[in-house]
Design a protein around this motif. Structure first.
Motif, PDB file in Angstrom:
ATOM      1  N   TYR A   1      -8.016  -4.076   8.189  1.00 57.11           N
ATOM      2  CA  TYR A   1      -9.276  -3.655   8.787  1.00 57.11           C
ATOM      3  C   TYR A   1     -10.359  -4.705   8.545  1.00 57.11           C
ATOM      4  CZ  TYR A   1     -13.540  -1.077   9.692  1.00 57.11           C
ATOM      5  OH  TYR A   1     -14.761  -0.704  10.161  1.00 57.11           O
TER       6      TYR A   1
ATOM      7  N   SER B   1      -6.896  -1.951   2.122  1.00 54.39           N
ATOM      8  CA  SER B   1      -6.126  -2.620   3.168  1.00 54.39           C
ATOM      9  C   SER B   1      -6.897  -3.821   3.688  1.00 54.39           C
ATOM     10  CB  SER B   1      -5.855  -1.657   4.320  1.00 54.39           C
ATOM     11  OG  SER B   1      -5.262  -2.350   5.396  1.00 54.39           O
TER      12      SER B   1
ATOM     13  N   LEU C   1       0.829  -1.207   0.000  1.00 54.64           N
ATOM     14  CA  LEU C   1       0.000   0.000   0.000  1.00 54.64           C
ATOM     15  C   LEU C   1       0.864   1.259   0.000  1.00 54.64           C
ATOM     16  CD1 LEU C   1      -2.780  -1.123   2.497  1.00 54.64           C
ATOM     17  CD2 LEU C   1      -3.004  -0.845   0.030  1.00 54.64           C
ATOM     18  N   GLU C   2       1.962   1.234   0.757  1.00 52.41           N
ATOM     19  CA  GLU C   2       2.889   2.378   0.771  1.00 52.41           C
ATOM     20  C   GLU C   2       3.550   2.542  -0.583  1.00 52.41           C
ATOM     21  OE1 GLU C   2       5.698   2.369   4.028  1.00 52.41           O
ATOM     22  OE2 GLU C   2       4.140   1.699   5.413  1.00 52.41           O
TER      23      GLU C   2
ATOM     24  N   LEU D   1       1.105   4.007  -3.070  1.00 51.61           N
ATOM     25  CA  LEU D   1       0.918   5.441  -2.860  1.00 51.61           C
ATOM     26  C   LEU D   1       2.138   6.223  -3.338  1.00 51.61           C
ATOM     27  CD1 LEU D   1      -0.932   7.655  -1.874  1.00 51.61           C
ATOM     28  CD2 LEU D   1       0.020   7.353   0.415  1.00 51.61           C
TER      29      LEU D   1
ATOM     30  N   SER E   1      -5.975   3.275   0.693  1.00 58.82           N
ATOM     31  CA  SER E   1      -6.120   2.750   2.060  1.00 58.82           C
ATOM     32  C   SER E   1      -7.376   1.896   2.200  1.00 58.82           C
ATOM     33  CB  SER E   1      -6.113   3.882   3.081  1.00 58.82           C
ATOM     34  OG  SER E   1      -7.279   4.665   2.955  1.00 58.82           O
ATOM     35  N   SER E   2      -8.368   2.122   1.348  1.00 55.89           N
ATOM     36  CA  SER E   2      -9.594   1.327   1.431  1.00 55.89           C
ATOM     37  C   SER E   2      -9.384  -0.119   1.008  1.00 55.89           C
ATOM     38  CB  SER E   2     -10.705   1.967   0.594  1.00 55.89           C
ATOM     39  OG  SER E   2     -10.474   1.775  -0.786  1.00 55.89           O
TER      40      SER E   2
ATOM     41  N   ARG F   1      -4.651   8.467  -1.610  1.00 57.30           N
ATOM     42  CA  ARG F   1      -4.398   7.916  -0.276  1.00 57.30           C
ATOM     43  C   ARG F   1      -5.692   7.328   0.291  1.00 57.30           C
ATOM     44  NH1 ARG F   1      -3.107  12.226   2.281  1.00 57.30           N
ATOM     45  NH2 ARG F   1      -0.998  12.253   1.474  1.00 57.30           N
ATOM     46  N   TYR F   2      -6.780   8.048   0.108  1.00 55.51           N
ATOM     47  CA  TYR F   2      -8.070   7.568   0.595  1.00 55.51           C
ATOM     48  C   TYR F   2      -8.479   6.286  -0.124  1.00 55.51           C
ATOM     49  CZ  TYR F   2     -12.978   7.451   1.830  1.00 55.51           C
ATOM     50  OH  TYR F   2     -14.201   7.047   2.284  1.00 55.51           O
TER      51      TYR F   2
END
Length: 162
Positions: free
Chosen positions: A126, A123, A11-12, A15, A120-121, A116-117
């Motif tokens: 969570y 991931s 994810l990083e 981005l 991150s979704s 970013r939003y």
């Protein structure tokens, strides 16, 4: 360092790569040029289009996502191609907005916030944690229900110290 990039959380890396794309467009093109490029795209067919899925931009994004899914960092509800297309769609939207505003704000900053939003979704952390908590909660509810219907109120009392 390519090896360090492959060890970085997907994810990083996704981005970071997205911000690189935005910065490259912002520094290398004017809003007027993007307007011409995208209006010309409407007239083209097939592989001549900028958004052809075989282009290097897509392949890099797909590769990062696939690695993230294999390492269980990125949710696999969607394929790497579906997620990649979502990301590129946000790129296009950011390019469009940037062109409409005649470059009034930083494409990298504005697009970076949007991406970013979105990124991150995807991931997995969570979603998986919520599934575990939900499963535990459902088991407790089932146990309580069984105790109630079998008139085992004393078990409920012992469980909750009543």
């Amino acid at each position: 360092d390519e090896k360090a990039d492959k060890e970085q959380p997907a994810l990083e890396l996704l981005l970071r790569f997205s911000k690189f794309v935005l910065r490259t467009i912002e520094c290398g093109y004017t809003p007027e040029i993007l307007t011409v490029v995208y209006s010309d795209q409407l007239k083209l067919k097939g592989k001549d289009r900028v958004y052809d899925g075989d282009r290097k931009l897509y392949r890099i994004i797909y590769d990062i996502i696939k690695r993230g899914q294999e390492r269980e960092e990125i949710d696999d509800t969607y394929s790497c191609k579906e997620i990649g297309k979502m990301i590129v769609t946000v790129f296009r939207g950011c390019f469009y907005e940037w062109s409409l505003s005649d470059g009034a704000s930083s494409l990298e900053e504005y697009g970076g916030r949007m991406l970013r939003y979105l990124i991150s979704s995807f991931s997995v952390r969570y979603d998986r944690k919520m599934c575990v908590l939900e499963a535990m909660f459902n088991k407790v509810l089932a146990l309580l229900f069984l105790c109630v219907i079998s008139n085992k109120a004393n078990i409920i009392d012992r469980l909750f110290g009543l």
